[in-house]
Structures are given as C-alpha cells and as structure tokens.
Design an enzyme around this catalytic site. Structure first.
Site, PDB file in Angstrom:
ATOM      1  N   SER A 249      45.078  60.725  34.479  1.00  0.00           N
ATOM      2  CA  SER A 249      45.772  59.765  33.612  1.00  0.00           C
ATOM      3  C   SER A 249      45.161  59.680  32.213  1.00  0.00           C
ATOM      4  CB  SER A 249      45.739  58.371  34.245  1.00  0.00           C
ATOM      5  OG  SER A 249      46.461  58.347  35.440  1.00  0.00           O
ATOM      6  N   GLU A 250      46.032  59.376  31.248  1.00  0.00           N
ATOM      7  CA  GLU A 250      45.606  59.138  29.867  1.00  0.00           C
ATOM      8  C   GLU A 250      46.341  57.918  29.347  1.00  0.00           C
ATOM      9  OE1 GLU A 250      46.286  62.717  27.620  1.00  0.00           O
ATOM     10  OE2 GLU A 250      45.075  63.962  28.987  1.00  0.00           O
TER      11      GLU A 250
ATOM     12  N   GLU B 150      47.898  55.491  41.621  1.00  0.00           N
ATOM     13  CA  GLU B 150      48.371  56.647  42.398  1.00  0.00           C
ATOM     14  C   GLU B 150      49.879  56.611  42.622  1.00  0.00           C
ATOM     15  OE1 GLU B 150      46.006  58.368  45.435  1.00  0.00           O
ATOM     16  OE2 GLU B 150      44.192  57.346  44.770  1.00  0.00           O
TER      17      GLU B 150
ATOM     18  N   ARG C 177      41.076  23.779  61.195  1.00  0.00           N
ATOM     19  CA  ARG C 177      41.378  22.657  60.291  1.00  0.00           C
ATOM     20  C   ARG C 177      42.571  21.854  60.825  1.00  0.00           C
ATOM     21  NH1 ARG C 177      40.864  20.020  55.620  1.00  0.00           N
ATOM     22  NH2 ARG C 177      42.711  19.571  54.351  1.00  0.00           N
TER      23      ARG C 177
ATOM     24  N   GLY D 135      45.622  26.464  51.408  1.00  0.00           N
ATOM     25  CA  GLY D 135      45.630  25.281  50.547  1.00  0.00           C
ATOM     26  C   GLY D 135      44.567  25.357  49.473  1.00  0.00           C
TER      27      GLY D 135
END
Length: 410
Positions: free
Chosen positions: A154-155, A391, A296, A367
């Site tokens: 990549s560039e 990719e 919880r 939460g």
C-alpha cells in the site's frame, strides 16, 4: 438410502446404490474436527495467550508499543513459522494450524495476533512459494527464529487501488534502485525483512509490478512516522521510505513483472488470517461479557437472565459460530488446493462485520463499565474496526464475491 432420481444419464439408481453399499463409508468430520496436532497447537496457544500475553495487553495498548518480550516469546513458541518446513526451522504444520493460532491469540489481544498473522501469511507464504532455494535458505530460518517481516504494498495514493502504486524500481546493471513511500505497513516498526512491491516500467501498467526482498541493513530503507491509531495500538503501522534503495537482481522475489500476481494470491490467503483474527476478537469480547452479565444483578435478577438480553447474546454466539465456520472452510479449501478466493473473501467480509457487531453490542450490554478502560471490552471495540478496512475493505470483498458469483452462472 434415499432413492436417487438420475435423469437422462444412462445410469440406473440400483447401480449407484450397489456401489455405495460396496464401498466403505468415509467418515466426514465437522469443521470443528481437528487432527491431534491441530488440537494440541490450539490448546497450547490458548494457554500461552492467557498466561504470557494477557498480563501485558493493557500496558501495551496504553503506550502503543509491543513488548519485545512478547515478540521473543512468539518466536520461542514456534508461532512465527507454523507452516514453514522443519528444514528451515519451522514447524511444518498445515495452513489451518496457523489460522487456529491467529484466532486463539486474537481472543486475548488482536494486536499480537496480527503480528503472527502477517508473518505466517503475507511474509512466509510468498517466500516459500516464489523464493529461490538460496533466498529460502537465507531468510526462512531467520523468519522462524528471530526476524519479523512485513509486506509493503500500500501507498498513500494506492490503497484499494493497490496496483496504481508509484514506487519505482529502475534497473542499473545487475541491480535495481527503488524509490517511493509505502504507507500503513503492519509490523514495519519491528521488521528487519521487507517484501517491497515496485514498478520496473510504468508504461506496462500493473504488469511492471515486481516484488523485491529488502533487509533493514540496506541504507536505502528508512522507517517513517508511526501511525497513532484508534485500535491495534500495540501493533506498529508505519511509513516505509525507499530512497535510492539499491537491491541486487538476486533479491527479486519470483519473476520480474509478476508482482501483481503474487500480491493477489498472497492477499487471498491473508484474508483468511484476518477472518480468524476477527473471529477470535469477537469471541474474546463475548468471553469477557457473559460472565459479567451472569453475576451483575438488576431488579433482583442477573442481567443475563433477562430474555431480551439472552436473545442478544444468543444472536452474537450464532454469528460468531457462522463466521468461524466460513473461516475454517476457506482454510481447508486452501489446504486441499481447491479454489478459495470467493470463500476467503466471504470469510473476511462476514467475520469483520460480525466482530464489529459483537464488540459494539458487548459494550452496550455491559453498560457503564463497558465504556471504561478499566474493563477490556472497549479495546475489542476499538480493535475491530480495522477488520473492515485492511487487506481489502468491505466493498472490495463484496466486489470480489459478486464477480465470482456471476461467473458461476455464465
């Protein structure tokens, strides 16, 4: 035995049935059927990730730096050359083994997982497949034991349009002179081995693209700025600058002008690795969330026992399993030497979408605590987004799948 209706074939149903009865049935396992070797690796990597990587995850993320002891441990555990033959210091295992290792590590830290992914897919595969015997003898043992590598395609001006790359390779006698800048290169901060794609003749378009091997001791290669990223913060992503970088013609990987072909084929396999990373990430987020929901309480009962919440995590678990099966199927197809480009794209596409949904929903179900850095799920939420980008973006995967689907009807 169901009766078979065979129309206009000249074969009687009875003939088929007699053949089936006379041939011993072959046991076909599920996609979760692993060899003893694969099971051992999976369990060993899971334990390694929990005991060695997990204690360092938060600090590495906070300081945006991979702990060098983690990289050394990856080499010591043999996780940087899983498929590479023992002749070159690797483990000589199969592709699915590498996928399982990537997934297990991603459950604990996707940043470390991508180091293993890139090394085993984008770096080692092209060297084993197209490298000369001399190149393999020189570099594969190092890549298995102490040298991190990276894949420089990549560039800044060529991301999804990768073959529009502007890096040049000018021939001078028996050498090539490389000039250009590569961008968003994973592992480049720690790398000493670079597979660099450059164009030897822009008039030839993508057919001028060639792959070169460059090592860090080359004075023409410099690591540029390190990106300050949303997620995968411990994983280095940097510019790689090539300034009059002279390489020998012996450092050409494969054939001159075939780099575009090598890049495409390598990325097809790399996408299965990213799919595994996203499956692991999604599972890791859920693994942290469900136990909290089970302990919880609100309104006199655990959060996990509310039907609405139960429906949420039921969907998440189902989607993770579907993504995992797509990924394992693509890996097995690769091993069997069958076409897998469509399946790899599907696995990468779906797994990255699932990881995004799972991480987001887990934060929501947790939460307030899910929104804090004191609880690990927010990190998975930040890490998951890259799955839809690197990719091959989501749209690139859809384009690939769409073209291949149409071909099936032509």
């Amino acid at each position: 035995m169901h009766r078979l209706r065979l129309l206009n074939t000249g074969i009687r149903t009875q003939q088929i049935c007699r053949k089936f009865h006379s041939t011993p049935a072959r046991r076909v396992g599920s996609l979760h059927s692993f060899s003893e070797e694969e099971k051992l690796l999976k369990d060993t990597v899971a334990r390694f990730a929990k005991e060695v990587i997990a204690p360092k995850v938060k600090k590495m993320d906070d300081i945006s730096l991979m702990d060098p002891t983690i990289i050394r441990a990856l080499f010591e555990q043999g996780l940087m050359g899983i498929e590479t033959s023992a002749t070159y210091g690797g483990n000589g295992m199969n592709f699915t083994s590498a996928i399982l290792a990537i997934e297990e590590i991603a459950k604990v830290d996707p940043s470390v997982s991508v180091v293993v992914d890139v090394q085993n897919t984008l770096v080692s595969i092209p060297l084993r497949r197209w490298g000369t015997e001399e190149q393999q003898q020189k570099y594969l043992p190092r890549l298995c034991t102490d040298t991190v590598g990276c894949f420089c395609l990549s560039e800044w001006g060529s991301g999804s349009d990768a073959f529009a790359l502007q890096t040049t390779a000018r021939r001078e006698g028996n050498s090539f002179v490389l000039n250009g800048t590569k961008a968003w290169i994973t592992n480049s901060g720690e790398s000493q081995f670079f597979i660099v794609f450059a164009n030897v003749d822009h008039s030839m378009g993508y057919k001028g693209i060639t792959a070169f091997i460059v090592t860090k001791h080359n004075t023409g290669i410099k690591i540029g700025k390190r990106e300050n990223k949303l997620g995968l913060r411990a994983s280095s992503t940097c510019e790689v600058n090539l300034v009059n970088c002279v390489v020998s013609e012996q450092d050409v990987l494969g054939e001159v002008g075939k780099g575009y072909k090598y890049a495409i084929e390598t990325l097809n396999e790399g996408r299965i690795g990213i799919a595994a990373q996203m499956c692991g990430l999604a599972q890791g987020a859920l693994d942290h969330t469900i136990p909290y929901l089970m302990q919880r309480k609100q309104f006199g009962q655990t959060i996990a026992s509310f039907q609405g919440v139960r429906f949420d995590y039921a969907w998440l678990a189902t989607e993770i399993e579907a993504a995992r099966l797509l990924t394992y199927n693509a890996a097995r197809l690769q091993e069997e030497g069958k076409p897998f480009t469509k399946e790899a794209a599907m696995a990468k596409l779906f797994s990255s979408e699932v990881a995004t949904r799972v991480a987001s929903k887990c934060v929501e179900m947790l939460g307030g605590v899910g929104f804090t850095k004191d609880f690990p799920v927010e990190k998975y939420y930040r890490d998951c987004k890259i799955g839809q980008i690197y990719e091959g973006t989501t749209n690139i995967q859809l384009e690939t799948i769409g073209k291949l689907v149409v071909k099936e009807y032509e």
